[in-house]
Design an enzyme around this catalytic site. Structure first.
Site, mmCIF file in Angstrom:
data_model
loop_
_atom_site.group_PDB
_atom_site.id
_atom_site.type_symbol
_atom_site.label_atom_id
_atom_site.label_comp_id
_atom_site.label_asym_id
_atom_site.label_seq_id
_atom_site.Cartn_x
_atom_site.Cartn_y
_atom_site.Cartn_z
ATOM 1 N N ASP A 11 0.857 -1.183 0.000
ATOM 2 C CA ASP A 11 0.000 0.000 0.000
ATOM 3 C C ASP A 11 0.891 1.230 0.000
ATOM 4 O O ASP A 11 1.737 1.393 0.886
ATOM 5 C CB ASP A 11 -0.907 0.024 1.236
ATOM 6 C CG ASP A 11 -2.004 -1.020 1.151
ATOM 7 O OD1 ASP A 11 -2.378 -1.389 0.023
ATOM 8 O OD2 ASP A 11 -2.486 -1.471 2.199
ATOM 9 N N ASP A 130 -14.028 -6.751 -5.321
ATOM 10 C CA ASP A 130 -14.218 -6.928 -3.879
ATOM 11 C C ASP A 130 -15.625 -7.479 -3.675
ATOM 12 O O ASP A 130 -16.599 -6.857 -4.119
ATOM 13 C CB ASP A 130 -14.081 -5.595 -3.137
ATOM 14 C CG ASP A 130 -12.683 -4.995 -3.276
ATOM 15 O OD1 ASP A 130 -11.746 -5.748 -3.590
ATOM 16 O OD2 ASP A 130 -12.545 -3.773 -3.078
#
EC number: 4.3.2.10
Length: 253
Positions: A11, A130
């Site tokens: 990230d 997702d």
């Protein structure tokens, strides 16, 4: 048979890796280029950089970072997060990203998948999905898992392949961060729906979880913290998988 891939996810915010990493032999664990290079040297097959920078003004930082990574790393890397239009995707690829990962933007504008695929090839387009269970059905969520789109997972998987995606990054919202194992039920559900490679994401906690994901039909398994915090050694993981009959790339390790 194609080798199963192990993918590390970083990230990145404002050009720095967030979520702490504790590699003692790295001078600057917050530098994504250095971390990426390190991962490529220890046998990770691919890298995913997720840009979690909120503001558009900071996009320039990510473009510069992609260039630096491309110069230093000899494994494929994907950039995702905040790619809302063709121009951004195009610039990232032209700067050196091998693939771009799109999620919310693809749901809002499915033709974006086709546009990128027709320009750069399907292999350059990863559609991140997702999903989680709602009333017994797997549903697609956007905005980092916050918004239920009302779209059935089965329908969206078929649609993204039809649109020209080259790969699906399948994240189980229910399992993400739990370290309780990948959602093998979801992987098995999606596998017969598509010929595209499936990257399993969400829930990695131990080596057995990677094996379970591959046995369920995943082509690649993505993880973050178990690698960042050295809870799983990449070489040991690959040797474990090989021992259990999984075809993985061991050369160079």
């Amino acid at each position: 048979m194609l080798a199963k891939r192990i993918i590390a996810c970083l990230d990145v915010k404002d050009g720095r890796v967030v979520k702490g990493t504790n590699f003692e032999n790295l001078r600057d664990s917050g530098d994504p280029v250095e971390l990426g290079k390190f991962y490529s040297e220890i046998g990770i097959d691919e890298l995913v950089f997720l840009d979690i920078t909120a503001s558009v003004e900071k996009r320039k930082t990510m473009l510069e970072l992609v260039e630096k990574v491309a110069e230093q790393i000899d494994i494929p890397f994907t950039v995702g997060g905040g790619i809302h239009d063709f121009e951004t995707a195009s610039e990232l690829i032209l700067r050196g990203a091998d693939k771009v990962s799109i999620n919310t933007a693809a749901v809002g504008n499915p033709s974006l998948i086709t546009q990128i695929a027709q320009t750069f090839g399907s292999q350059a387009v990863v559609v991140a999905i997702d999903a989680k269970r709602v009333d017994g059905e797997f549903m697609v969520f956007t905005y980092s898992g916050k918004k239920n789109t009302g779209i059935l997972l089965r329908d969206w998987v078929v649609e993204v392949e039809r649109r020209g995606a080259g790969e699906i990054l399948l994240t189980s919202i229910d399992r993400d961060g739990t370290k309780s194992g990948y959602d093998t039920e979801m992987i098995r559900f999606v596998r017969p729906l598509t010929t595209l490679p499936i990257i399993a994401s969400g829930g990695a906690g131990k080596m057995e979880h990677f094996l379970e994901a591959f046995l369920a039909g995943a082509d690649a398994a993505l993880a973050a913290s178990v690698f960042h915090f050295r809870e799983i050694d990449v070489r040991e993981l690959k040797e474990y998988l090989k021992k259990h009959g999984v075809n993985v790339r061991l050369e160079g390790l």
